[in-house]
Design a protein around this motif. Sequence first.
Motif, mmCIF file in Angstrom:
data_model
loop_
_atom_site.group_PDB
_atom_site.id
_atom_site.type_symbol
_atom_site.label_atom_id
_atom_site.label_comp_id
_atom_site.label_asym_id
_atom_site.label_seq_id
_atom_site.Cartn_x
_atom_site.Cartn_y
_atom_site.Cartn_z
ATOM 1 N N MET A 59 34.698 37.554 47.133
ATOM 2 C CA MET A 59 34.507 38.475 46.022
ATOM 3 C C MET A 59 33.464 37.909 45.066
ATOM 4 O O MET A 59 33.191 36.703 45.082
ATOM 5 N N ASP A 60 32.897 38.759 44.216
ATOM 6 C CA ASP A 60 31.831 38.319 43.315
ATOM 7 C C ASP A 60 32.294 38.210 41.865
ATOM 8 O O ASP A 60 32.453 37.122 41.331
ATOM 9 N N SER A 61 32.507 39.325 41.230
ATOM 10 C CA SER A 61 32.822 39.325 39.798
ATOM 11 C C SER A 61 34.314 39.112 39.555
ATOM 12 O O SER A 61 35.154 39.351 40.429
ATOM 13 N N ALA A 62 34.636 38.674 38.323
ATOM 14 C CA ALA A 62 36.037 38.513 37.945
ATOM 15 C C ALA A 62 36.749 39.862 37.960
ATOM 16 O O ALA A 62 37.931 39.951 38.341
ATOM 17 N N LYS A 63 36.048 40.915 37.570
ATOM 18 C CA LYS A 63 36.643 42.247 37.590
ATOM 19 C C LYS A 63 37.032 42.637 39.011
ATOM 20 O O LYS A 63 38.114 43.193 39.240
ATOM 21 N N GLN A 64 36.165 42.336 39.966
ATOM 22 C CA GLN A 64 36.464 42.631 41.360
ATOM 23 C C GLN A 64 37.659 41.821 41.838
ATOM 24 O O GLN A 64 38.521 42.337 42.561
ATOM 25 N N VAL A 65 37.711 40.544 41.438
ATOM 26 C CA VAL A 65 38.814 39.676 41.851
ATOM 27 C C VAL A 65 40.141 40.185 41.297
ATOM 28 O O VAL A 65 41.118 40.359 42.035
ATOM 29 N N VAL A 66 40.185 40.431 39.989
ATOM 30 C CA VAL A 66 41.444 40.854 39.368
ATOM 31 C C VAL A 66 41.877 42.218 39.907
ATOM 32 O O VAL A 66 43.042 42.413 40.266
ATOM 33 N N SER A 67 40.943 43.150 39.981
ATOM 34 C CA SER A 67 41.273 44.484 40.495
ATOM 35 C C SER A 67 41.743 44.412 41.943
ATOM 36 O O SER A 67 42.760 45.009 42.315
ATOM 37 N N GLY A 68 40.990 43.665 42.772
ATOM 38 C CA GLY A 68 41.337 43.552 44.180
ATOM 39 C C GLY A 68 42.669 42.882 44.396
ATOM 40 O O GLY A 68 43.478 43.320 45.232
ATOM 41 N N ARG A 69 42.933 41.836 43.637
ATOM 42 C CA ARG A 69 44.183 41.112 43.808
ATOM 43 C C ARG A 69 45.375 41.915 43.273
ATOM 44 O O ARG A 69 46.493 41.789 43.776
ATOM 45 N N ARG A 70 45.149 42.732 42.246
ATOM 46 C CA ARG A 70 46.231 43.605 41.774
ATOM 47 C C ARG A 70 46.597 44.640 42.838
ATOM 48 O O ARG A 70 47.777 44.963 43.014
ATOM 49 N N VAL A 71 45.600 45.136 43.532
ATOM 50 C CA VAL A 71 45.865 46.079 44.624
ATOM 51 C C VAL A 71 46.663 45.385 45.723
ATOM 52 O O VAL A 71 47.632 45.939 46.267
ATOM 53 N N GLU A 72 46.259 44.169 46.069
ATOM 54 C CA GLU A 72 46.998 43.393 47.069
ATOM 55 C C GLU A 72 48.445 43.196 46.634
ATOM 56 O O GLU A 72 49.377 43.302 47.441
ATOM 57 N N ASP A 73 48.642 42.909 45.355
ATOM 58 C CA ASP A 73 49.976 42.644 44.831
ATOM 59 C C ASP A 73 50.866 43.877 44.929
ATOM 60 O O ASP A 73 52.044 43.774 45.296
ATOM 61 N N LYS A 74 50.310 45.027 44.610
ATOM 62 C CA LYS A 74 51.091 46.264 44.697
ATOM 63 C C LYS A 74 51.473 46.561 46.142
ATOM 64 O O LYS A 74 52.584 47.040 46.415
ATOM 65 N N LYS A 75 50.560 46.280 47.063
ATOM 66 C CA LYS A 75 50.860 46.492 48.481
ATOM 67 C C LYS A 75 51.978 45.557 48.940
ATOM 68 O O LYS A 75 52.918 45.978 49.632
ATOM 69 N N ALA A 76 51.878 44.281 48.551
ATOM 70 C CA ALA A 76 52.909 43.306 48.933
ATOM 71 C C ALA A 76 54.257 43.683 48.342
ATOM 72 O O ALA A 76 55.292 43.630 49.022
ATOM 73 N N ALA A 77 54.266 44.063 47.072
ATOM 74 C CA ALA A 77 55.517 44.444 46.416
ATOM 75 C C ALA A 77 56.131 45.670 47.074
ATOM 76 O O ALA A 77 57.356 45.773 47.206
#
Length: 241
Positions: A59-77
């Motif tokens: 990933m590149d930007s912090a916004k991309q990281v936080v947004s992408g990882r939040r999506v991952e988290d919702k999927k895992a949950a």
Amino acid sequence: MRWIYLSPHLDDAALSAGGWIYDQTQAGNPVEIWTIMCGYPPTKDLSIFAQYLHHQWGMDSAKQVVSGRRVEDKKAASILGAKTRHFGFLDCIYRQDKNGDWLYFDIFVDPLPGEADLPKQIASAISARLKPDDKLVCQFGVGKHIDHITVRLAAELLGRPLHYVADIPYLFSYPAHLKPNTVGMKKKVERVSKAGLKAWKEAVLAYQSQISALFKNPRAMRGQINAYVSKFGGVPFWQKA
């Protein structure tokens, strides 16, 4: 009664207790994963250390990281049947001092004096959202990740009974850290069903950006979680005696 898992980052609760979370929700127990250090940085600038980690994560930007990882988290949950709550505190790799200098170029360090108030701020944010009968789970800080230590300090400031769980996968690299943390505590092992074990590993795989940084590969992840459950007979939790 809700079970609240205090997760320093967007993966820690699922990594450390995913199988038991699944079994709890399947039994009809409300479970929520509250991730603390997942806020959006106020600047687009990145430290060399953060840039290096972003490269690892693809990933590149912090916004991309936080947004992408939040999506991952919702999927895992969703796989585990849990709800999520995302707080706005920053991951250590994005934190700066008052002069704008980066605070951390390593994640396995002691809290800095300049962040002495951070656990109090986190505790206040958590406390404002708690209900009287909530059950809280936090990690020990095995491996001594700065954010894990900080969230534990915050949890202990709440003045409420806590259930502690070992930090996965850091326990696999620092097994000697567990015993000093559990001295004088009572241990209870929650057995994990076959379906729970399967869901646990599927939930971990949902954090696609993190797998290569945390494990050699998905196969290694599955083997280590299987070995952990086999060693303890399930997911061990500790409470102060």
